[in-house]
Enzyme design. Sequence first.
Site, mmCIF file in Angstrom:
data_model
loop_
_atom_site.group_PDB
_atom_site.id
_atom_site.type_symbol
_atom_site.label_atom_id
_atom_site.label_comp_id
_atom_site.label_asym_id
_atom_site.label_seq_id
_atom_site.Cartn_x
_atom_site.Cartn_y
_atom_site.Cartn_z
ATOM 1 N N GLU A 1 34.903 36.787 40.401
ATOM 2 C CA GLU A 1 34.431 35.960 41.513
ATOM 3 C C GLU A 1 35.415 34.857 41.903
ATOM 4 O O GLU A 1 35.101 33.669 41.843
ATOM 5 C CB GLU A 1 33.070 35.351 41.176
ATOM 6 C CG GLU A 1 31.993 36.382 40.985
ATOM 7 C CD GLU A 1 30.596 35.793 40.900
ATOM 8 O OE1 GLU A 1 30.463 34.567 40.803
ATOM 9 O OE2 GLU A 1 29.634 36.576 40.945
ATOM 10 N N GLU B 1 27.792 42.903 38.277
ATOM 11 C CA GLU B 1 26.683 41.965 38.023
ATOM 12 C C GLU B 1 25.585 42.191 39.053
ATOM 13 O O GLU B 1 25.866 42.413 40.227
ATOM 14 C CB GLU B 1 27.118 40.496 38.146
ATOM 15 C CG GLU B 1 27.960 39.995 37.012
ATOM 16 C CD GLU B 1 28.316 38.516 37.144
ATOM 17 O OE1 GLU B 1 27.533 37.743 37.733
ATOM 18 O OE2 GLU B 1 29.400 38.149 36.652
HETATM 19 C C1 BG6 Z 1 27.862 34.847 38.895
HETATM 20 C C2 BG6 Z 1 28.710 34.591 37.697
HETATM 21 O O1 BG6 Z 1 28.243 33.931 39.852
HETATM 22 O O2 BG6 Z 1 26.503 34.696 38.827
HETATM 23 C C3 BG6 Z 1 27.939 34.405 36.408
HETATM 24 O O3 BG6 Z 1 29.731 35.530 37.550
HETATM 25 C C4 BG6 Z 1 26.689 33.615 36.703
HETATM 26 O O4 BG6 Z 1 28.781 33.809 35.479
HETATM 27 C C5 BG6 Z 1 25.821 34.448 37.623
HETATM 28 O O5 BG6 Z 1 25.975 33.192 35.580
HETATM 29 C C6 BG6 Z 1 24.489 33.824 37.963
HETATM 30 O O6 BG6 Z 1 24.657 32.568 38.522
HETATM 31 P P1 BG6 Z 1 23.894 31.311 37.977
HETATM 32 O O7 BG6 Z 1 24.431 30.165 38.750
HETATM 33 O O8 BG6 Z 1 22.448 31.540 38.226
HETATM 34 O O9 BG6 Z 1 24.206 31.241 36.522
#
Ligand code: BG6
Length: 478
Positions: free
Chosen positions: A170, A378
């Site tokens: 990201e 993800e």
């Molecule tokens: C992504 C990242 O942005 O989203 C993760 O790669 C992150 O590291 C995930 O934890 C969820 O976002 P957040 O802010 O809810 O932890």
Amino acid sequence: MEHKQLDQFPKDFLWGSASAAYQVEGAWNEAGKGISVWDEFVRIPGKTFKGTNGDVAVDHYHRYKEDVALMKEQGLKAYRFSVAWTRIFPNGRGEINQAGLQFYINLVDELIKNQIEPVLTLYHWDLPQVLQDEYQGWESRKIVEDFTNYATVLFEAFRGKVKYWVSLNEQNIFISHGYLMASHPPAVSDPKRMYQANHYANLANASVIKKFHEMGMPGGIGPSFAYGPNYALDSDPKNVLAAEDSEDLNAHFWMDVYLFGKYPIAAMKMLNEQGLAPTIEVGDEELLAAGKPDFLGINYYQTNTVVFNPLDGVGLGKMNTTGEKGSTEESGLPGVFKRVENPFVERTNWDWEIDPEGLRIGLRRITSRYRIPVLITENGLGEYDKLTDDKEIHDDYRIDYLNRHVHAIREAITDGVDVLGYCTWSYTDLLSWLNGYQKRYGFVYVEQDEKQDGSLNRYKKDSFYWYQKIIQENGSNV
Ligand code: BG6
């Protein structure tokens, strides 16, 4: 379009799950590890939810065998994790810290022993603090050499063992949060500096991909991009154009560079007019063109619905990091777009829109524009979970969320999209950078909280068993 019958998931589909070093490992100063920018940033008062940090996180560093055993029990086919640069090079470069490297050798061996495909992310935001202090990290061209050197050590160490590699996680998020929103280290708010740092990150990304190919590494490599496909709120042409602009500035601005080696035309023209465009030196374009990924990693959470935003309109607003539903502030780019609520979808307690169809739309757009295989690196739901007195977690809301996204992927595959695998976020519960431990994502509940005095015991959520079944059936009933 609606299909009469959906295609099956490919036989070798990678049903996976993911994590990141800083969010799970803990052991922040053990076995020769150096300090990262996050180790420092979390200690600045007011930066993270209730001052939480990853000093202990969920102690994966000491409990990785227990975590891999749970993966094995679940039937996981792939596990995506990141390497902490500071464990390999405590000072960013120089002498290798063998003890740090050994941790990842052990983890990879444990995964392979259990027939789980390792997916290794080279960089998930934890830059060595030394490089920040010495030359301002991503704001210097020097980062390209240091990042390539670090990546090369891992390529050599895991040649043949790790087949799937993620270069930068990201880039769009760590650059915009780090240099515009000032909510990630180094907490700068300066668009000119942001676009320059972003350009160096592009070069670093291309450089490691080029190196990977020059070394004849088996397997493939690609960046993981945080893609939130843009929608116009309605068919008012002004709003449709705002959505095009948002897609150009928030998505093509990275993906075009990864896959075409070029910045998008309208976005660059606007940045040039505003004096914000990065300085591009001789040779940069050749490097960008030479670093073409083998697949594109996509992190998908939500879509982005916009309307036109006049020049005197709204600017950057604060995010909801408390879990108080509805506390997200309005946000936009004056003269271009403003984000609005999509009336057709629901939202989480952190105001993230739940839009499975948006994943299919995003996969379709990528396929049409870039014709490249996609690895979903993800996707998941951050929510409050409750541990019952019987040590169970009934996360039916997460099952529903994931099930609908898996269905959307199957529809995209039926549309003709080449999807290599699906890594949910996340495997165990972990530290959410700005949102503490209360925002949970895992299949495995970890008893840890904002005070960081939890037992760190692991408990399987209902979603653990749901995914186990999905994997057994290779998604055929979704
Ligand atoms: C992504 C990242 O942005 O989203 C993760 O790669 C992150 O590291 C995930 O934890 C969820 O976002 P957040 O802010 O809810 O932890």
